[in-house]
Design a protein around this motif. Structure first.
Motif, PDB file in Angstrom:
ATOM      1  N   GLY A   1       0.815  -1.209   0.000  1.00  0.00           N
ATOM      2  CA  GLY A   1       0.000   0.000   0.000  1.00  0.00           C
ATOM      3  C   GLY A   1       0.847   1.256   0.000  1.00  0.00           C
ATOM      4  N   THR A   2       0.177   2.373  -0.136  1.00  0.00           N
ATOM      5  CA  THR A   2       0.876   3.666  -0.148  1.00  0.00           C
ATOM      6  C   THR A   2       0.951   4.300   1.229  1.00  0.00           C
ATOM      7  OG1 THR A   2      -1.208   4.786  -0.687  1.00  0.00           O
ATOM      8  CG2 THR A   2       0.209   4.150  -2.531  1.00  0.00           C
ATOM      9  N   ASP A   3       0.209   3.769   2.201  1.00  0.00           N
ATOM     10  CA  ASP A   3       0.197   4.358   3.549  1.00  0.00           C
ATOM     11  C   ASP A   3       1.283   3.694   4.397  1.00  0.00           C
ATOM     12  OD1 ASP A   3      -1.325   2.008   3.371  1.00  0.00           O
ATOM     13  OD2 ASP A   3      -2.494   2.511   5.160  1.00  0.00           O
ATOM     14  N   ASP A   4       2.426   4.319   4.390  1.00  0.00           N
ATOM     15  CA  ASP A   4       3.633   3.845   5.064  1.00  0.00           C
ATOM     16  C   ASP A   4       3.333   3.507   6.525  1.00  0.00           C
ATOM     17  OD1 ASP A   4       6.144   3.590   6.273  1.00  0.00           O
ATOM     18  OD2 ASP A   4       7.048   5.168   5.056  1.00  0.00           O
ATOM     19  N   GLY A   5       3.584   2.244   6.887  1.00  0.00           N
ATOM     20  CA  GLY A   5       3.300   1.802   8.245  1.00  0.00           C
ATOM     21  C   GLY A   5       4.163   2.435   9.307  1.00  0.00           C
ATOM     22  N   ARG A   6       5.255   3.077   8.925  1.00  0.00           N
ATOM     23  CA  ARG A   6       6.104   3.747   9.927  1.00  0.00           C
ATOM     24  C   ARG A   6       5.454   5.012  10.459  1.00  0.00           C
ATOM     25  NH1 ARG A   6      11.308   4.834   6.484  1.00  0.00           N
ATOM     26  NH2 ARG A   6       9.604   5.358   5.052  1.00  0.00           N
ATOM     27  N   THR A   7       4.480   5.542   9.708  1.00  0.00           N
ATOM     28  CA  THR A   7       3.823   6.792  10.101  1.00  0.00           C
ATOM     29  C   THR A   7       2.325   6.561  10.257  1.00  0.00           C
ATOM     30  OG1 THR A   7       3.736   7.409   7.750  1.00  0.00           O
ATOM     31  CG2 THR A   7       5.563   8.277   9.051  1.00  0.00           C
ATOM     32  N   ASN A   8       1.988   5.546  11.041  1.00  0.00           N
ATOM     33  CA  ASN A   8       0.597   5.210  11.380  1.00  0.00           C
ATOM     34  C   ASN A   8      -0.210   4.664  10.205  1.00  0.00           C
ATOM     35  OD1 ASN A   8       0.878   6.017  14.121  1.00  0.00           O
ATOM     36  ND2 ASN A   8       0.690   8.164  13.473  1.00  0.00           N
ATOM     37  N   GLY A   9       0.454   4.267   9.131  1.00  0.00           N
ATOM     38  CA  GLY A   9      -0.249   3.630   8.032  1.00  0.00           C
ATOM     39  C   GLY A   9      -0.405   2.142   8.278  1.00  0.00           C
ATOM     40  N   THR A  10      -0.971   1.435   7.288  1.00  0.00           N
ATOM     41  CA  THR A  10      -1.218  -0.005   7.434  1.00  0.00           C
ATOM     42  C   THR A  10      -0.304  -0.856   6.568  1.00  0.00           C
ATOM     43  OG1 THR A  10      -2.889  -0.051   5.661  1.00  0.00           O
ATOM     44  CG2 THR A  10      -3.660   0.473   7.896  1.00  0.00           C
ATOM     45  N   ALA A  11       0.494  -0.229   5.705  1.00  0.00           N
ATOM     46  CA  ALA A  11       1.282  -0.975   4.726  1.00  0.00           C
ATOM     47  C   ALA A  11       2.687  -1.281   5.227  1.00  0.00           C
ATOM     48  CB  ALA A  11       1.349  -0.217   3.409  1.00  0.00           C
ATOM     49  N   VAL A  12       3.177  -2.441   4.838  1.00  0.00           N
ATOM     50  CA  VAL A  12       4.543  -2.865   5.156  1.00  0.00           C
ATOM     51  C   VAL A  12       5.451  -2.692   3.954  1.00  0.00           C
ATOM     52  CG1 VAL A  12       5.973  -4.850   5.836  1.00  0.00           C
ATOM     53  CG2 VAL A  12       3.741  -4.472   6.923  1.00  0.00           C
ATOM     54  N   VAL A  13       4.898  -2.888   2.732  1.00  0.00           N
ATOM     55  CA  VAL A  13       5.693  -2.718   1.517  1.00  0.00           C
ATOM     56  C   VAL A  13       5.030  -1.690   0.613  1.00  0.00           C
ATOM     57  CG1 VAL A  13       6.497  -5.101   1.652  1.00  0.00           C
ATOM     58  CG2 VAL A  13       4.564  -4.558   0.177  1.00  0.00           C
ATOM     59  N   ASP A  14       5.852  -1.042  -0.233  1.00  0.00           N
ATOM     60  CA  ASP A  14       5.334  -0.023  -1.140  1.00  0.00           C
ATOM     61  C   ASP A  14       4.843  -0.662  -2.435  1.00  0.00           C
ATOM     62  OD1 ASP A  14       7.572  -0.534  -2.755  1.00  0.00           O
ATOM     63  OD2 ASP A  14       8.647   1.270  -2.133  1.00  0.00           O
ATOM     64  N   LEU A  15       4.509   0.140  -3.422  1.00  0.00           N
ATOM     65  CA  LEU A  15       3.911  -0.389  -4.644  1.00  0.00           C
ATOM     66  C   LEU A  15       4.893  -1.155  -5.517  1.00  0.00           C
ATOM     67  CD1 LEU A  15       1.436   2.436  -5.719  1.00  0.00           C
ATOM     68  CD2 LEU A  15       1.145   0.561  -4.101  1.00  0.00           C
ATOM     69  N   ASN A  16       6.173  -1.098  -5.166  1.00  0.00           N
ATOM     70  CA  ASN A  16       7.168  -1.938  -5.835  1.00  0.00           C
ATOM     71  C   ASN A  16       7.510  -3.173  -5.005  1.00  0.00           C
ATOM     72  OD1 ASN A  16       7.626  -0.296  -8.198  1.00  0.00           O
ATOM     73  ND2 ASN A  16       8.669   1.166  -6.850  1.00  0.00           N
ATOM     74  N   THR A  17       6.777  -3.394  -3.939  1.00  0.00           N
ATOM     75  CA  THR A  17       6.948  -4.489  -2.970  1.00  0.00           C
ATOM     76  C   THR A  17       8.186  -4.334  -2.104  1.00  0.00           C
ATOM     77  OG1 THR A  17       8.170  -6.107  -4.344  1.00  0.00           O
ATOM     78  CG2 THR A  17       5.750  -6.077  -4.555  1.00  0.00           C
ATOM     79  N   LYS A  18       8.757  -3.131  -2.074  1.00  0.00           N
ATOM     80  CA  LYS A  18       9.925  -2.866  -1.232  1.00  0.00           C
ATOM     81  C   LYS A  18       9.476  -2.519   0.183  1.00  0.00           C
ATOM     82  CE  LYS A  18      12.483   0.778  -2.148  1.00  0.00           C
ATOM     83  NZ  LYS A  18      12.444   1.633  -0.924  1.00  0.00           N
ATOM     84  N   VAL A  19      10.140  -3.105   1.163  1.00  0.00           N
ATOM     85  CA  VAL A  19       9.799  -2.865   2.560  1.00  0.00           C
ATOM     86  C   VAL A  19      10.103  -1.412   2.909  1.00  0.00           C
ATOM     87  CG1 VAL A  19      10.307  -3.505   4.949  1.00  0.00           C
ATOM     88  CG2 VAL A  19      10.251  -5.265   3.164  1.00  0.00           C
ATOM     89  N   TYR A  20       9.110  -0.738   3.479  1.00  0.00           N
ATOM     90  CA  TYR A  20       9.306   0.653   3.877  1.00  0.00           C
ATOM     91  C   TYR A  20      10.485   0.772   4.846  1.00  0.00           C
ATOM     92  CZ  TYR A  20       5.011   2.353   1.693  1.00  0.00           C
ATOM     93  OH  TYR A  20       4.051   2.709   0.778  1.00  0.00           O
ATOM     94  N   GLY A  21      11.307   1.806   4.637  1.00  0.00           N
ATOM     95  CA  GLY A  21      12.459   2.037   5.491  1.00  0.00           C
ATOM     96  C   GLY A  21      13.701   1.283   5.064  1.00  0.00           C
ATOM     97  N   THR A  22      13.595   0.521   3.956  1.00  0.00           N
ATOM     98  CA  THR A  22      14.769  -0.197   3.452  1.00  0.00           C
ATOM     99  C   THR A  22      15.085   0.253   2.035  1.00  0.00           C
ATOM    100  OG1 THR A  22      13.651  -2.084   2.397  1.00  0.00           O
ATOM    101  CG2 THR A  22      14.017  -2.202   4.792  1.00  0.00           C
ATOM    102  N   GLU A  23      16.300  -0.068   1.614  1.00  0.00           N
ATOM    103  CA  GLU A  23      16.749   0.294   0.274  1.00  0.00           C
ATOM    104  C   GLU A  23      16.621  -0.848  -0.725  1.00  0.00           C
ATOM    105  OE1 GLU A  23      20.683   2.102   0.277  1.00  0.00           O
ATOM    106  OE2 GLU A  23      20.444   2.581   2.409  1.00  0.00           O
ATOM    107  N   ASN A  24      16.698  -2.075  -0.245  1.00  0.00           N
ATOM    108  CA  ASN A  24      16.821  -3.197  -1.185  1.00  0.00           C
ATOM    109  C   ASN A  24      16.230  -4.497  -0.637  1.00  0.00           C
ATOM    110  OD1 ASN A  24      18.825  -3.438   0.781  1.00  0.00           O
ATOM    111  ND2 ASN A  24      20.317  -4.337  -0.627  1.00  0.00           N
ATOM    112  N   LEU A  25      15.236  -4.388   0.235  1.00  0.00           N
ATOM    113  CA  LEU A  25      14.564  -5.566   0.781  1.00  0.00           C
ATOM    114  C   LEU A  25      13.110  -5.577   0.319  1.00  0.00           C
ATOM    115  CD1 LEU A  25      14.436  -8.052   2.635  1.00  0.00           C
ATOM    116  CD2 LEU A  25      13.967  -6.503   4.544  1.00  0.00           C
ATOM    117  N   PHE A  26      12.690  -6.707  -0.264  1.00  0.00           N
ATOM    118  CA  PHE A  26      11.369  -6.812  -0.868  1.00  0.00           C
ATOM    119  C   PHE A  26      10.620  -8.018  -0.287  1.00  0.00           C
ATOM    120  CE2 PHE A  26      14.200  -4.649  -3.688  1.00  0.00           C
ATOM    121  CZ  PHE A  26      13.444  -3.683  -4.355  1.00  0.00           C
TER     122      PHE A  26
END
Length: 569
Positions: free
Chosen positions: A509-534
């Motif tokens: 999802g687009t609602d970053d879980g680090r800032t009270n959102g519900t998503a763990v990965v972004d629309l490219n399936t990359k884990v929020y807060g990481t550079e190269n983990l999917f």
């Protein structure tokens, strides 16, 4: 370039297996010199297609599987005595697919509180092989921008071009023991339901029925193990490790540098590294396995990370100042399963469990010599499948898939399971214990009134369909029990409602879980807060789908591979 020659495919697979067998015989320490552009953890419906597509693009790929080989093509050895002397294992023969429920030792995962396959192929090696295209609403209701049905046309075409599926698994095209289908399918037809070939009509999922579609090919289990993995194994850029447990992703801040692995009755131990600057790690270990790896890698909510910190992982766990706070484990979902049982004198039972030790000699010979007969079909004679959509008081369309099979308390019984898919609004939670086992701490079943009401209504509708059928008896629920009473009487727990189609623990999802959102990965399936983990598997699904999960996961994997390859290095 894909292999097209059957001889070339067989030669490549055989050569690869020889190398694999030698590698897994003993525990090998990882060498620091060898790095990979992509390290993929998990060899199921997500990991295998990714390994193929990324190696096809010229990348070096390591695919890690914690369990042993499964099908004979890849060196599997688990089989009943009557398969000795053949290249087949229990996983190859469609009629033996239910053996996991009778004998899960060495096959099922031991670190989760639900049934899951921990062998090469994951769920695609142990399931019934059901295989049909998702309804467009499976994507459009649940998934975000860039993941809608229109965006997945290309990926769907690639998947079903590679694995088209079949409604007649026996090589001779005969559907054996069709009495159950004829009785129940005929009842649906008489009630006005439309017969469809599921993969020709993916959008027709309301008051329709059809023959079960399977990923089998040539009378054996096919799917990703017989297609994507064969192509990947033909490339020198691809490496497969079995018997190897991924302990954690090694990272500094948001940069993953490798994966720490442990031997599991063989395999490899140590830290395997990605290519410096451009390498990537992809978790494809399923809704349980990927969540566990994220937690052990310091990614998740603080309560779960503290549990890991106080476990045997504590001394080597990444320091708390580098933890990434994301809602891993939330949004857990599964098809709500509700079993009913009916009986009719026309139904004929076949003892697939008995076929493990004592198959009917004629049927055994037919299967071994020509891949025909009841053993070429999934146990326990699945079909018909049928669908219905019910609009709730909340305005939400809830999609139901019913799946019939010839088994129950009588030799004339059929068990028919109702699955609630797209449109369900109930969610649960997965957590981890100090023993590093994952558990369903909050079951995701019927937690909202509208989900309950739709389940009841769908059952009432089936009761009306079957009311005119001469000779049919209701075993469960009993005739004097209403649908409402029956649904209320079945506990909403995995043991009674579980389908083992788990999704959602690392939501996209687009609602970053680090800032009270519900998503763990972004629309490219990359884990929020990481550079190269999917993460690429069912754990990223925002909501439950009506399609069988394996096909949907492979489609997601195809689409994700394209997105990941398009990212700047």
């Amino acid at each position: 370039m894909h292999i097209t020659s059957k001889a070339a495919v067989a030669t490549a697979a055989a050569s690869f297996w020889v190398q694999l067998a030698a590698a897994q015989a003993t525990c090998s320490n990882v060498t620091a010199e060898k790095t990979y552009d992509y390290i993929i953890v998990g060899s199921g419906a997500g990991g295998i297609p990714l390994a193929d597509r990324l190696s096809e693009a010229g990348k070096t790929v390591l695919l890690i599987e914690k369990g042993p080989p499964s099908t004979g093509r890849w060196g599997g050895t688990m089989k009943p005595d009557w398969l000795n002397g053949t290249s087949l294992t229990r996983f190859d023969v469609p009629g033996l697919c239910n053996q996991i429920w009778a004998d899960p030792t060495g096959v099922s995962c031991t670190d989760v509180d639900q049934m899951a396959g921990c062998v090469l192929g994951g769920g695609t090696a142990v399931n019934a092989g059901l295989w049909w295209k998702p309804h467009p609403e499976d994507w459009d209701v649940n998934f975000p921008t860039g993941w809608q049905s229109k965006d997945l046309v290309e990926a769907t075409g690639k998947v079903f071009g590679r694995i088209p599926g079949t409604i007649a698994p026996s090589v001779d095209g005969v559907r054996y023991l069709s009495q159950g289908f004829d009785m129940l399918g005929g009842s649906l037809k008489a009630a006005g339901w439309e017969y469809v070939v599921a993969n020709n009509n993916p959008e027709k999922k309301n008051r329709t029925y059809g023959h079960s579609t399977f990923m089998y090919s040539g009378g054996e289990r096919g799917g990703p193990l017989a297609t994507y993995l064969v192509n990947a194994a033909s490339r020198p850029s691809f490496t497969l490790w079995t018997h190897t447990i991924a302990k954690r992703v090694v990272r500094t801040g948001g940069l993953a540098t490798g994966v720490e692995v442990e031997c599991n009755g063989g395999g490899h131990a140590g830290v395997v590294s990605v290519t410096p600057k451009t390498g990537r790690v992809i978790l494809a270990a399923g809704s349980f396995g990927s969540a566990k790896l994220l937690w052990r890698s310091g990614i998740g909510t603080v309560d779960q990370l503290n549990i890991v910190k106080n476990s045997t992982d504590g001394p080597t766990m990444i320091s708390s100042d580098q933890w990434i706070n994301l809602p891993v484990g939330y949004n857990l979902n599964d098809h709500v399963g509700t079993d009913i049982e009916i009986s009719h004198p026309d139904v004929v039972f076949y003892d697939y469990y008995g076929a493990w030790k004592n198959p009917i000699p004629e049927d055994k010979e037919k299967y071994l010599s020509a891949r025909i007969g009841p053993l070429a079909q999934a146990a326990p004679n699945i079909g018909p499948i049928f669908w219905e959509t019910i609009k709730g008081a909340d305005g939400v369309n809830r999609h139901f898939h019913w799946q019939s099979r010839v088994e129950g308390t009588l030799n004339t019984s059929m068990t028919v399971t109702q699955y609630l898919g797209t449109g369900s609004t109930s969610r649960g939670r997965l957590t981890i214990t100090r023993q590093l086992n994952t558990i369903v701490s909050t079951p995701p079943y019927l937690r909202t009134d509208n989900d309950k009401a739709a389940v009841v209504q769908s059952l009432i509708n089936l009761q009306k369909v079957l009311a005119p059928v001469q000779g049919l008896s209701w075993i469960t629920p009993k005739p004097n029990v209403t649908a409402e009473q029956f649904i209320a009487s079945v506990p909403a727990i995995p043991a009674r409602r579980g389908s083992n189609h788990w999704t959602g623990t690392a939501k996209i999802g687009t609602d970053d879980g680090r800032t009270n959102g519900t998503a763990v990965v972004d629309l490219n399936t990359k884990v929020y807060g990481t550079e190269n983990l999917f993460v690429v598997d069912a754990s990223i699904f925002p909501g439950m789908i009506t399609a069988n999960p394996s096909a949907a996961i492979v489609i997601v994997s195809e689409h994700a591979a394209k997105k990941i390859l398009a990212l700047p290095a």
